[in-house]
Scaffold this motif. Structure first.
Motif, short mmCIF file in Angstrom:
data_model
loop_
_atom_site.label_atom_id
_atom_site.label_comp_id
_atom_site.label_asym_id
_atom_site.label_seq_id
_atom_site.Cartn_x
_atom_site.Cartn_y
_atom_site.Cartn_z
N CYS A 23 0.81 -1.41 0.09
CA CYS A 23 0.04 -0.02 -0.01
C CYS A 23 0.86 1.25 -0.06
O CYS A 23 0.55 2.15 -0.44
N ARG A 148 -6.02 -3.69 -9.18
CA ARG A 148 -7.32 -2.74 -9.11
C ARG A 148 -8.50 -3.92 -9.00
O ARG A 148 -9.30 -3.82 -8.19
N LEU A 151 -8.61 -5.93 -5.88
CA LEU A 151 -8.92 -5.11 -4.88
C LEU A 151 -10.36 -4.76 -4.71
O LEU A 151 -11.13 -4.83 -3.93
N LEU A 152 -11.03 -4.47 -5.85
CA LEU A 152 -12.38 -3.91 -5.93
C LEU A 152 -13.42 -5.10 -5.32
O LEU A 152 -14.34 -4.84 -4.89
N LYS A 153 -12.85 -6.46 -5.84
CA LYS A 153 -13.74 -7.68 -5.13
C LYS A 153 -13.82 -7.64 -3.85
O LYS A 153 -14.59 -8.12 -3.22
N HIS A 154 -12.94 -6.98 -3.04
CA HIS A 154 -12.70 -7.15 -1.61
C HIS A 154 -12.76 -6.06 -0.87
O HIS A 154 -12.80 -6.06 0.42
N GLY A 155 -13.12 -5.06 -1.55
CA GLY A 155 -13.22 -3.57 -0.75
C GLY A 155 -14.69 -3.03 -0.36
O GLY A 155 -15.43 -3.43 -0.16
#
Length: 155
Positions: A23, A148, A151-155
Motif C-alpha cells: 500500500c 485494482r 482489490l475491488l472484489k474485496h473492498g
C-alpha cells in the motif's frame, strides 16, 4: 543514552515495516505521479482529478454524473465539487436530464473541447518522466489494472 544505531532498529512486529507495505509503494508512487501531472497540467489550469474528468468527456461527451463516476471510480459526493469547479472555469456545463430530472447530464463547452488540443502533450510528458520502454509501461499498467480488479472484489 542509546546509540543512533539502536534508535534506528525497527520496533514491533516485522510485518509492520513501512517499506515492506504494498500500500505504501502504491501510495508514494501515486504521489510522485501526481507531482509529475501537476507540472504538466499547470498551464492548462487543471488539477489531476479535473484532468481525469475532462479525459472521460473528451472520449464521450454528454454523460451523466453517475456514468463519469463509474468510469473514474468516484462517488457523486467527490465528483460534484470537481464538476462545479470545471463549470465555473467554463469547461463544461451541467443540465438536468429532460427524461429524468434526478439525472444531471455533463457536457463540454466549446472551451472545454479546445483544452483537449492543449492537453495532447501531457501523455508524452508522463512517458518521458517514467523513463520506461513501451513494453514495460504496458505490462505495469496491465498489472495495476489486474490488482485494482482484485482489490475491488474485496473492498
Amino acid at each position: 543514552m542509546k546509540s543512533k544505531k539502536a534508535l534506528a532498529q525497527p520496533i514491533g512486529h516485522p510485518g509492520l515495516l513501512l517499506d515492506d507495505q504494498l500500500c505504501f509503494a502504491l501510495y508514494s508512487t501515486s504521489l510522485a505521479m501526481n507531482k509529475v501531472y501537476r507540472g504538466l497540467l499547470r498551464e492548462l489550469g487543471l488539477t489531476y482529478p479535473q484532468y481525469l474528468v475532462m479525459m472521460v468527456l473528451w472520449e464521450r461527451d454528454e454523460l451523466t454524473v453517475s456514468e463519469i463516476g463509474e468510469r473514474l471510480f468516484l462517488d457523486s459526493a467527490t465528483l460534484t465539487p470537481l464538476l462545479k469547479r470545471l463549470e465555473t472555469a467554463g469547461l463544461l456545463q451541467r443540465k438536468r436530464a429532460v427524461s429524468d430530472e434526478r439525472q444531471v447530464i455533463v457536457s463540454l463547452t466549446t472551451e472545454g473541447r479546445h483544452v483537449r488540443a492543449r492537453a495532447e502533450s501531457v501523455p508524452e510528458g508522463v512517458v518521458c518522466a517514467v523513463q520506461c520502454s513501451p513494453d514495460e509501461l504496458a505490462s505495469t499498467k496491465k498489472a495495476l489494472e489486474k490488482l485494482r480488479k482484485r482489490l475491488l472484489k474485496h473492498g
